[in-house]
Design an enzyme around this catalytic site. Sequence first.
Site, PDB file in Angstrom:
ATOM      1  N   ASN A 203      17.563  70.874   3.656  1.00  0.00           N
ATOM      2  CA  ASN A 203      18.319  72.017   3.639  1.00  0.00           C
ATOM      3  C   ASN A 203      19.330  72.009   4.849  1.00  0.00           C
ATOM      4  OD1 ASN A 203      17.146  72.639   6.283  1.00  0.00           O
ATOM      5  ND2 ASN A 203      15.527  73.540   5.049  1.00  0.00           N
ATOM      6  N   LYS A 205      19.766  73.016   7.764  1.00  0.00           N
ATOM      7  CA  LYS A 205      19.162  72.768   8.971  1.00  0.00           C
ATOM      8  C   LYS A 205      18.715  71.576   9.390  1.00  0.00           C
ATOM      9  CE  LYS A 205      18.091  77.705   9.569  1.00  0.00           C
ATOM     10  NZ  LYS A 205      16.920  78.819   9.688  1.00  0.00           N
ATOM     11  N   GLU A 206      17.989  70.909   8.143  1.00  0.00           N
ATOM     12  CA  GLU A 206      17.428  69.626   8.076  1.00  0.00           C
ATOM     13  C   GLU A 206      18.696  68.459   8.492  1.00  0.00           C
ATOM     14  OE1 GLU A 206      13.502  70.875   5.707  1.00  0.00           O
ATOM     15  OE2 GLU A 206      15.158  69.945   4.993  1.00  0.00           O
ATOM     16  N   ASP A 272      11.494  74.391  -3.392  1.00  0.00           N
ATOM     17  CA  ASP A 272      10.644  73.318  -4.112  1.00  0.00           C
ATOM     18  C   ASP A 272      11.219  73.554  -5.639  1.00  0.00           C
ATOM     19  OD1 ASP A 272       8.999  72.556  -2.059  1.00  0.00           O
ATOM     20  OD2 ASP A 272       8.063  74.449  -2.221  1.00  0.00           O
TER      21      ASP A 272
END
Length: 316
Positions: A203, A205-206, A272
């Site tokens: 995502n 942020k990651e 997911d």
Amino acid sequence: MKYLVDKMLKKPKIVVIGDLMVDKYVYGSVERISPEAPVPILEKEEEEQFLGGAGLVATNLCTLGAEVDFISVVGEDEGANNAFSLLERDNLSSKYILRDKKRKTITKKRFIATSPYFQMLLRLDHESRDLLDRETESKILANVRLAISTANLVVVSDYNKGLMTKAIIDETISCARSRKIKIIVDTKKSVYEYKGSDIFVPNYKELCIALGLKPSNEDDIIIPNATKLSKMLGAILVVKRSGRGATIVDGKPPKTYPTLAHDIVNVSGAGDIFVAIVANSLCLGKNLNEAVELANKGCAKAISRRHPSVTLEDLK
């Protein structure tokens, strides 16, 4: 699109390896504030449970028509009994699910107010985060080798709960490469530990954390930095951008598919489901753009439900 849905009636063989979770939901209404503390009182009306984490990826792949080998570990506790019951209910084999009495089965219990409006009040987590011991790791390694030997594609769903040790990561990549099949990685750990994989699905942020940046979802931050990380990893990136959709970085001009979500009830597990649709579509021979476009549409349907899920009917 109809051609893709028709093809999904076939059964690709996909290995999912990652952290199995049991998601419990307690629903009720809130009409009072507690006199003991300034907190809402939830009057329980019903309760249900589902497989979460990597289990949600596996469940949705199975729903989409894939044959799934699910590799994970649970404890020797009530959560494990719940997990095996859910595996059976969802038509997933437990052949590669190990019990380890030294670990807790990861369980997330969410308390949800459905009236006067849908809102999560609290989440209670029960989990182990320690790395596997040598004995359990050895058994997982054997399962990885056996399962991948007949697979068409591998999905890693790593929530950083201790399952994916360096040895297991390395063996997963090695086995997949020896068979020339793709690995899709969705990890809460450092993406650099998975270098050698084909597609990463972080995502936004990651992505920023991986490059030491302050989290941002703006195009002028995401696109150049996703391109940079893609080159560093030698892999394709599909960046999940929440309300801004998903961006593909694959050596061509980056392409963003805007979100199609309108009715948003519960976004838990949406990532997911996105990974499951992309994996299944690629395994059936569709290109990445088609897979991401379909995943965007599927997720828009999924998060309109109080427990996100997707079916083949949704994709029509």
